[in-house]
Design a protein around this motif. Structure first.
Motif, PDB file in Angstrom:
ATOM      1  N   GLY A  94       0.793  -1.227   0.000  1.00  0.00           N
ATOM      2  CA  GLY A  94       0.000   0.000   0.000  1.00  0.00           C
ATOM      3  C   GLY A  94       0.819   1.267   0.000  1.00  0.00           C
ATOM      4  N   ASP A  95       2.081   1.216   0.455  1.00  0.00           N
ATOM      5  CA  ASP A  95       2.927   2.411   0.484  1.00  0.00           C
ATOM      6  C   ASP A  95       3.902   2.456  -0.695  1.00  0.00           C
ATOM      7  OD1 ASP A  95       4.416   0.283   1.270  1.00  0.00           O
ATOM      8  OD2 ASP A  95       5.293   1.224   3.039  1.00  0.00           O
ATOM      9  N   ALA A 133      -6.814 -12.581  -3.855  1.00  0.00           N
ATOM     10  CA  ALA A 133      -7.117 -12.105  -2.500  1.00  0.00           C
ATOM     11  C   ALA A 133      -5.845 -11.675  -1.781  1.00  0.00           C
ATOM     12  CB  ALA A 133      -7.822 -13.210  -1.715  1.00  0.00           C
ATOM     13  N   LEU A 134      -4.757 -12.394  -1.992  1.00  0.00           N
ATOM     14  CA  LEU A 134      -3.483 -12.064  -1.351  1.00  0.00           C
ATOM     15  C   LEU A 134      -2.977 -10.705  -1.819  1.00  0.00           C
ATOM     16  CD1 LEU A 134      -1.181 -13.047   0.488  1.00  0.00           C
ATOM     17  CD2 LEU A 134      -0.153 -14.123  -1.525  1.00  0.00           C
ATOM     18  N   ARG A 135      -3.026 -10.454  -3.097  1.00  0.00           N
ATOM     19  CA  ARG A 135      -2.580  -9.161  -3.627  1.00  0.00           C
ATOM     20  C   ARG A 135      -3.455  -8.024  -3.113  1.00  0.00           C
ATOM     21  NH1 ARG A 135       1.255  -9.552  -7.497  1.00  0.00           N
ATOM     22  NH2 ARG A 135       1.652 -11.646  -8.342  1.00  0.00           N
ATOM     23  N   GLU A 136      -4.741  -8.292  -2.998  1.00  0.00           N
ATOM     24  CA  GLU A 136      -5.661  -7.252  -2.504  1.00  0.00           C
ATOM     25  C   GLU A 136      -5.363  -6.893  -1.051  1.00  0.00           C
ATOM     26  OE1 GLU A 136     -10.447  -6.572  -1.641  1.00  0.00           O
ATOM     27  OE2 GLU A 136      -9.732  -8.397  -2.647  1.00  0.00           O
ATOM     28  N   MET A 137      -5.135  -7.887  -0.201  1.00  0.00           N
ATOM     29  CA  MET A 137      -4.891  -7.633   1.209  1.00  0.00           C
ATOM     30  C   MET A 137      -3.536  -6.963   1.453  1.00  0.00           C
ATOM     31  SD  MET A 137      -7.565  -8.435   2.882  1.00  0.00           S
ATOM     32  CE  MET A 137      -8.403  -7.750   1.431  1.00  0.00           C
ATOM     33  N   ILE A 138      -2.527  -7.358   0.695  1.00  0.00           N
ATOM     34  CA  ILE A 138      -1.208  -6.744   0.854  1.00  0.00           C
ATOM     35  C   ILE A 138      -1.219  -5.307   0.340  1.00  0.00           C
ATOM     36  CG2 ILE A 138       1.172  -6.838   0.008  1.00  0.00           C
ATOM     37  CD1 ILE A 138       1.101  -9.821   0.278  1.00  0.00           C
ATOM     38  N   ALA A 139      -2.011  -5.040  -0.693  1.00  0.00           N
ATOM     39  CA  ALA A 139      -2.094  -3.683  -1.244  1.00  0.00           C
ATOM     40  C   ALA A 139      -2.732  -2.700  -0.259  1.00  0.00           C
ATOM     41  CB  ALA A 139      -2.875  -3.689  -2.550  1.00  0.00           C
ATOM     42  N   VAL A 143       4.630  -1.872   3.865  1.00  0.00           N
ATOM     43  CA  VAL A 143       5.612  -2.951   3.849  1.00  0.00           C
ATOM     44  C   VAL A 143       6.012  -3.341   5.268  1.00  0.00           C
ATOM     45  CG1 VAL A 143       7.560  -1.336   3.636  1.00  0.00           C
ATOM     46  CG2 VAL A 143       7.803  -3.709   2.873  1.00  0.00           C
ATOM     47  N   ASP A 144       6.096  -2.366   6.189  1.00  0.00           N
ATOM     48  CA  ASP A 144       6.457  -2.683   7.574  1.00  0.00           C
ATOM     49  C   ASP A 144       5.397  -3.553   8.232  1.00  0.00           C
ATOM     50  OD1 ASP A 144       8.809  -1.294   7.410  1.00  0.00           O
ATOM     51  OD2 ASP A 144       7.954   0.588   8.146  1.00  0.00           O
TER      52      ASP A 144
END
Length: 306
Positions: A94-95, A133-139, A143-144
């Motif tokens: 997301g960052d 779903a994994l890409r959506e949740m990580i986005a 990163v921390d």
């Protein structure tokens, strides 16, 4: 006649072999879906079964008890040996950073009919759904957060979302778990991430040292401040009591003065002289003739200047 007999034997053997093609065995963890003229008709459980040979009937064996898995970001070549799939492993956070994620989704078949006949490749569907779903949740995270506290939370949310999507697709699959096996920065930026983490650790260490110093210093300063406050309060109380005593003394003298003004005045003068004269070396007197007389107390008490 002999040729005819041989022909009959061959035909019988072929018919037996053809009939035997309808015999099949189902293992304990499996079920068989029987199709008649290509259309599903019924399900049979473990054991030895027979149905009409092809093309009249056929069957599909489905394992409904074994836990299956799909790998994201890597592939297992053989036990203990893996190959990374970078195109799957790299995910944007997301960052605006990138992390390398290797995950495994474990699932079982809960409805073999839907699993076989609803979609063409249900196992690949599980993989693509989990990866999405994994890409959506990580986005949605920095990163921390991904590398530290939010890792388990991401696994849980991906599990829930994947199950919801598969239920919507109605493919007869139950997701058992989603495991994030490795979540790290990409190889090209690991050194930079290590520098950042070291800087953060140094920052935390300096903050802790400052807090420790403050915690040691504050009680000492608070004790000194308390001491000063108590001394000030004691001094103030002393001055108040002294002032009250002086006030009472003045009021008693005033009362005596009102009763006997001349006597009180003379007594006050005498008391003042008793207090002042012992500290004086010379005394100047002015008599009635306006002459100034200088008296030396040292000579009067038998001393004298040399």
């Amino acid at each position: 006649m002999k040729v005819k007999l041989i022909t009959i034997v061959v035909v019988v053997i072929l018919l037996v072999v053809y009939a035997v093609t309808g015999v099949y065995q189902v293992d304990p963890s499996q079920v068989a879906l029987v199709k008649t003229f290509g259309k599903y008709t019924h399900t049979v459980g473990p054991g030895i079964h027979i149905h009409a040979p092809f093309p009249f009937q056929s069957h599909v064996i489905v394992d409904v008890q074994t836990v299956r898995k799909q790998e994201i970001g890597f592939r297992t070549v053989r036990p203990g040996q893996y190959v990374q799939k970078k195109e799957e492993a790299l995910i944007l956070t997301g960052d605006g950073n990138i992390v390398s994620v290797e995950a495994v989704v474990q699932f079982k078949v809960n409805d073999p009919v839907k699993f076989v006949f609803r979609v063409e490749n249900p196992e690949e569907l599980v993989k693509f759904t989990t990866e999405s779903a994994l890409r959506e949740m990580i986005a949605k995270r920095t990163v921390d957060e991904i590398l530290t506290a939010e890792r388990d939370r991401v696994s849980y949310e991906v599990h829930q979302i994947t199950q919801q999507l598969l239920d919507a697709y109605d493919v007869g699959i139950t997701v058992i778990n989603v495991l994030l096996q490795e979540v790290v920065p990409p190889q090209t930026v690991i050194a930079a991430f290590d520098d950042v983490n070291n800087a953060k650790q140094d920052k935390e260490r300096y903050i802790n040292e400052a807090l420790r110093y403050a915690n040691n210093l504050i009680p000492s300063v608070e004790g000194e401040a308390r001491k000063i406050i108590l001394e000030a309060e004691a001094y103030a109380q002393q001055r108040i009591l002294q002032a009250q005593g002086e006030t009472q003394r003045f009021l008693s003298i005033l009362k005596e003065y009102k009763g006997s003004p001349r006597i009180t005045e003379t007594r006050l003068r005498i008391e003042t002289l008793e207090e002042v004269l012992p500290k004086a070396k010379r005394i100047i007197l002015l008599d009635g003739s306006q002459n100034i007389t200088l008296l030396s107390l040292d000579k009067l008490i038998g001393g004298g200047e040399k």
